[in-house]
Design an enzyme around this catalytic site. Structure first.
Site: not given
Length: 528
Positions: A112, A212, A245
């Site tokens: 990321e 995300k 993440c």
């Protein structure tokens, strides 16, 4: 970026191959005239090291990237200036793809924020954003159709890398999507901006995107109205899932994706800020792989000054990983991975039952929710911003219990070698409210930072104290992640773990080095 709370390469089995970037490779032109001819020429001329892959296995790579960052991410720049910066990072990506290709890698994952960096505002990141069509609606090969959409230079370059390397390629970039004024969620500037993972096939086709969902202090990006549940198919290992993440700590989309889509493999770009003793990057990566019986291909940013390091290729039983706070530069990891991962839970055909607590165990005179048990004086200490109730493990062997609210944690242990180091068993059952809000149930045996009780819960990476132990708790959630970390940031594999008579347990004998953390990290999603 997205953080978690978002040494050198470990000794590894002979089956593992670790590759380090060396030399340089020629840069692909941003605007590749005659891209089709050039790409096909590379395809025809490239000799791959693994024309014949062993049945039932595939070669995976992750790259921990030390990004070249904007000197001032708050400053306004032009698209040309943004591309100049991003191409420096893409040059490194291309070198890694070609190194991996010579090893026969079939899929590579990049981290990321690795292309554009982090700490932008919504306005300052705009020149770094590519236009992003929906691959579920549009079939597009950016390398072979470079003029189809404007502002797609990064996507084109990634697509060409996938072709050159003849591998699936997973990367993260910032994307933009115009929205109509009639859209009630449309931002005032008339566009959505997303933290986006993209997947290219070995032919360069854009096959998947993931935006995300659980942002971690990312003012530059929008949260999609509904969580993407993104999967993609590969010819070598079947179905992969993908998320980013901080998503790993939440039910949506990470857990729901695994429950409903027959996913056995996860591509996981991350920019994770390590937080010991419970949430170092490699800890949660391995715990997720073990808890769900999946392979996790995790690529992290390498920025030790920001606490960012820790990448790995994790199966439920084994990990190949890199955690190096002092090493300069990036690191490419390559591993041979089973296409059908074998879970650790229930692996023993005749598992031993939980050891019984000895007679005369401490009993709680008062309500167990108060955490006060006769013979086991407790104390409070902060661990990762949460106040744990703990009891010290001072003896060479013994049984400990400590409770908070409805959760009671139990430890039956022996210490094979004397050690002056202080350890404690801690419990937390409550809502974590710092850097995100999510409900935890945790049982943790941790090495304290010093000889005083108030040092328990501090970040520690080195330890000499050895333990043989059973750790268990009466968790109210089915989602419990086993964390087992030894001195020097070494991941350990539990001997046994799973449910026994309504309690989740972890058993370990003969650690390879001193114990840093042994924990059962429960996530009670319904209480978030």
């Amino acid at each position: 970026g997205g953080g978690g709370t978002c040494g050198g390469l470990r000794p590894v089995p002979s089956r593992f191959m670790a590759c380090i970037m060396s030399g340089a490779s020629s840069q692909l032109a941003l605007f590749l005239l005659g891209c089709y001819v050039a790409a096909r020429g590379v395809l025809a001329g490239e000799h791959r090291a693994a024309d014949r892959h062993e049945a039932g296995y595939y070669l995976a790579a992750v790259y921990e990237h030390q990004p070249i960052l904007s000197p001032d991410p708050l400053a306004l720049t032009s698209r040309k200036q943004a591309l100049e910066l991003m191409n420096q990072n893409l040059d490194i990506y291309e070198q890694q793809v070609m190194t991996a290709a010579h090893k026969g890698v079939q899929i590579i994952v990049f981290p990321e924020d690795g292309i554009h960096g982090f700490n932008f505002t919504r306005t300052s990141i705009y020149p770094f954003l590519d236009f992003m069509p929906d691959p579920q609606v549009v079939r597009w090969n950016p390398c072979l159709e470079p003029q189809r959409y404007n502002d797609t230079e990064v996507l084109r370059r990634l697509s060409c890398m996938a072709i050159r390397g003849q591998m699936f390629l997973v990367a993260n970039l910032g994307t933009k999507q115009p929205c109509a004024r009639g859209d009630p969620g449309c931002p005032a500037d008339g566009r959505y901006q997303f933290n986006t993972d993209v997947v290219f096939s070995s032919h360069g086709t854009l096959v998947a995107r993931y935006r995300k969902h659980n942002l971690y202090f990312e003012a530059a990006f929008d949260r999609p109205a509904a969580a993407d549940r993104t999967t993609f198919e590969t010819p070598f290992a079947g179905r992969f899932g993908i998320f980013t993440c901080f998503d790993i700590l939440f039910f949506e989309p990470a857990v729901r994706l695994l429950l409903g889509a027959q996913v056995r493999h996860v591509a996981y770009p991350t920019a994770w800020m390590n937080q010991l003793p419970l949430l170092a990057a490699i800890q949660i990566q391995r715990a997720f792989a073990t808890a769900f019986g999946v392979n996790v291909l995790a690529a992290n940013i390498h920025q030790p000054a920001l606490g960012m390091t820790g990448s790995g290729i994790h199966t439920p039983r084994q990990s190949w990983y890199h955690h190096a706070a002092g090493d300069p530069g990036g690191r490419l990891l390559v591993a041979r991975v089973a296409a059908s991962p074998q879970g650790l839970v229930g692996a023993d055909p005749a598992p031993r039952r939980l050891l019984q607590a000895p007679r005369g165990e401490p009993t709680c005179e008062r309500d167990p929710r108060e955490g006060r048990c006769e013979g086991a004086p407790t104390f409070g200490a902060e661990m990762m911003y949460d106040t744990f109730t703990l009891v010290p493990a001072r003896e060479d062997a013994g049984y400990l219990r400590v409770c908070a609210r409805g959760l009671c944690c139990h430890l039956l242990y022996e210490r094979p070698a004397p050690s002056p180091e202080l350890y404690a068993l801690g419990v937390f059952d409550g809502l974590h409210t710092v850097n995100g809000a999510y409900y935890l149930q945790v049982c943790a045996l941790v090495k304290c930072g010093g000889s005083e009780l108030h040092t328990c819960g501090r970040e520690v990476t080195e330890a000499s104290g050895s333990f043989d132990f059973d750790l268990w708790g009466n968790f109210s959630t089915a989602y419990v992640f086993p964390l087992l970390l030894a001195s020097g940031m070494r991941l350990e594999t539990p001997d046994q773990l799973g449910w026994d008579r309504g309690r989740y347990f972890l058993r370990k004998r003969r650690l390879s080095s001193g114990l840093v953390t042994a924990a059962l990290y429960g996530r009670w999603y319904e209480r978030d």
